[in-house]
Write a protein that holds these residues in place. Structure first.
Motif, mmCIF file in Angstrom:
data_model
loop_
_atom_site.group_PDB
_atom_site.id
_atom_site.type_symbol
_atom_site.label_atom_id
_atom_site.label_comp_id
_atom_site.label_asym_id
_atom_site.label_seq_id
_atom_site.Cartn_x
_atom_site.Cartn_y
_atom_site.Cartn_z
ATOM 1 N N GLU A 1 -19.780 15.864 -1.968
ATOM 2 C CA GLU A 1 -18.823 16.413 -1.003
ATOM 3 C C GLU A 1 -17.428 15.909 -1.341
ATOM 4 O OE1 GLU A 1 -20.034 18.531 1.063
ATOM 5 O OE2 GLU A 1 -22.171 18.052 0.921
ATOM 6 N N VAL B 1 -20.585 11.957 5.412
ATOM 7 C CA VAL B 1 -21.757 11.653 6.239
ATOM 8 C C VAL B 1 -22.209 12.891 7.019
ATOM 9 C CG1 VAL B 1 -22.574 10.264 8.190
ATOM 10 C CG2 VAL B 1 -21.218 9.198 6.367
ATOM 11 N N GLU B 2 -21.251 13.589 7.650
ATOM 12 C CA GLU B 2 -21.608 14.773 8.451
ATOM 13 C C GLU B 2 -22.236 15.856 7.572
ATOM 14 O OE1 GLU B 2 -18.772 13.256 8.380
ATOM 15 O OE2 GLU B 2 -18.450 12.460 10.406
ATOM 16 N N HIS B 3 -21.579 16.170 6.450
ATOM 17 C CA HIS B 3 -22.078 17.248 5.586
ATOM 18 C C HIS B 3 -23.445 16.899 4.995
ATOM 19 C CE1 HIS B 3 -18.652 19.728 5.968
ATOM 20 N NE2 HIS B 3 -17.821 19.016 5.225
ATOM 21 N N GLN C 1 -25.714 14.736 6.069
ATOM 22 C CA GLN C 1 -26.784 14.708 7.075
ATOM 23 C C GLN C 1 -27.240 16.126 7.412
ATOM 24 O OE1 GLN C 1 -24.953 12.186 9.961
ATOM 25 N NE2 GLN C 1 -26.418 10.512 9.617
ATOM 26 N N ALA C 2 -26.277 17.016 7.577
ATOM 27 C CA ALA C 2 -26.607 18.410 7.915
ATOM 28 C C ALA C 2 -27.387 19.056 6.769
ATOM 29 C CB ALA C 2 -25.316 19.190 8.189
ATOM 30 N N GLN D 1 -15.711 14.405 4.741
ATOM 31 C CA GLN D 1 -16.748 14.276 5.794
ATOM 32 C C GLN D 1 -18.143 14.140 5.186
ATOM 33 O OE1 GLN D 1 -16.230 17.167 9.116
ATOM 34 N NE2 GLN D 1 -14.469 17.849 7.954
#
Ligand code: CTP
Length: 396
Positions: free
Chosen positions: A327, A332-334, A336-337, A330
């Protein structure tokens, strides 16, 4: 990978001795300490000065070396060693080892080694290698618990071609590192993807990305060194196939998809490291696209590539799947999703702008428990830590 390992390198008479100079250098880079012992014949091919300069330590050639305090180099050298490697091991030296003879420093050192592991890298003409006496001696060494590395096949210094070449320095280094690795994936079958994919626009032009394949290739080697049988399906990279790994080369995402789906069910683990193109050019031309008189750009149309990782993860009784996420923001967000979307138990993320084509990486591990930031380290070290993380989840 060899930090704090104390090694003795034995060199016997053979033209391949010149390759051992490179091996010493590469092995030192991995943090090992090396004492070199040479036979008289070895000194005819390459001088002790070369190895003294490379290893930074005195070289031993004489059973009666007065520099060793108790005058017993043959005992002292192996006492605090983690392994002895004989490279090149000549036909004559192999015969000596098989018979247990001790008439010079190196052969005496091998007899006096106690529990210290002994590895040998044979190097000789193909007829000498195939000679029944030599084969008998090699079998004897195997029975005695000595590890035989190679030999390789190919062109020989004598002008003939066949078995008997000493393994190349990078192959011997891979064998040495593997020797010290815990066999966390012993007998397991690992399928992997690595590198970029390349999507044709016409017979000359492609759309690709900046992935170098370094991370995937390091993981393939680490899995092999942990005892796994590794099949690497690779997009176009400039890297040689990792030693001991079977490589299938592909170009486009659809070729990678086909190769992976053919092999997936036969494997225990799938590690998806490739930077797979999301789209292919659906109106790729079979002829070179020419510039138009009016300057108009070609109207490329795109269609979605299959999601290889998600498909393997959805296979009934499929392999344990490990994904990657590169990435730019972001993380962690990307990541995890992405792990939840692709339904994989384990995923590693990193920042593309730092990791792509670099030698180091700072991985973040994502699983059901949450996430864990790993320190920036070489991709080789990260690969070894990643294999431990997989093995601890699957085979505790
Ligand atoms: N992957 C795959 N097949 C694809 C795309 C991705 O197998 N067609 C795999 C990659 O090898 C990696 C993971 O899926 O293990 C995530 O890849 P990434 O390119 O980061 O994510 P995308 O799925 O392409 O999502 P996005 O482009 O939205 O970031």
């Amino acid at each position: 990978m060899l930090a704090n390992k104390r090694l003795v390198f034995g060199i016997t008479g053979g033209i391949a001795a010149y390759k051992t100079a490179e091996l010493v250098r590469r092995t030192l880079e991995q943090g090992a300490r090396i004492d070199v012992a040479m036979t008289e014949a070895a000194c005819r091919f390459i001088t002790p000065v070369t190895f003294q300069a490379l290893s930074g330590r005195p070289v031993y050639t004489d059973l009666w070396d007065p520099r060793v305090p108790n005058n017993m180099a043959h005992i002292q050298l192996s006492r605090d060693a983690d392994a002895i490697l004989i490279a090149p091991a000549s036909t004559d030296f192999i015969a000596k080892l098989a018979q247990g003879r001790a008439d010079d420093l190196l052969s005496t050192l091998c007899i006096a080694k106690g529990d210290c592991p002994l590895l040998i890298a044979p190097a000789m003409n193909r007829e000498m290698w195939l000679n029944p006496a030599c084969q008998r001696n090699i079998q004897q060494l195997r029975d005695d618990g000595i590890f035989i590395l190679g030999p390789g096949a190919g062109d020989q210094a004598c002008g003939e071609t066949g078995d008997g070449r000493m393994l190349e320095p990078h192959e011997l280094l891979a064998e040495l590192i593997a020797f010290f690795q815990p066999k966390l994936l012993a007998g397991k079958r690992v399928l992997m993807t690595a590198g970029p994919t390349s999507e044709p626009i016409d017979p000359i032009r492609v759309i690709t990305n900046r992935s170098s394949g370094k991370m995937g290739y390091a993981i393939a080697l680490a899995a092999q060194q942990a005892g796994a049988r590794v099949h690497l399906i690779s997009g176009p990279t400039a890297l040689p196939a990792p030693y001991g790994v079977t490589r299938t080369s592909v170009e486009s995402a659809r070729q990678m998809h086909q190769a992976v789906m053919q092999a997936a069910s036969d494997n225990d683990i799938f590690i998806s490291v490739a930077a797979v193109a999301d789209w292919y050019v659906s109106n790729a031309s079979t002829q070179k696209l020419k510039k138009q008189a009016d300057g108009a750009a070609p109207a490329l149309e795109f269609a979605l590539n299959p999601d290889i990782l998600a498909e393997v993860a959805a296979l009934p009784n499929g392999p344990y799947c490990v994904g990657f996420a590169a990435e730019t923001d972001q993380l962690v967000e990307h990541a995890q999703a992405k792990r939840l979307r692709k339904k994989v138990p384990l995923l590693f993320g990193n920042l593309a702008q730092h990791a792509m084509n670099a030698d180091d990486t700072a991985l973040v591990l994502f699983d059901d428990e949450g996430h864990e930031q790993w320190p920036a380290q070489s991709k080789t070290q990260a690969a070894s830590q990643l294999i431990k993380a997989i093995a601890s989840r699957l085979y505790t």
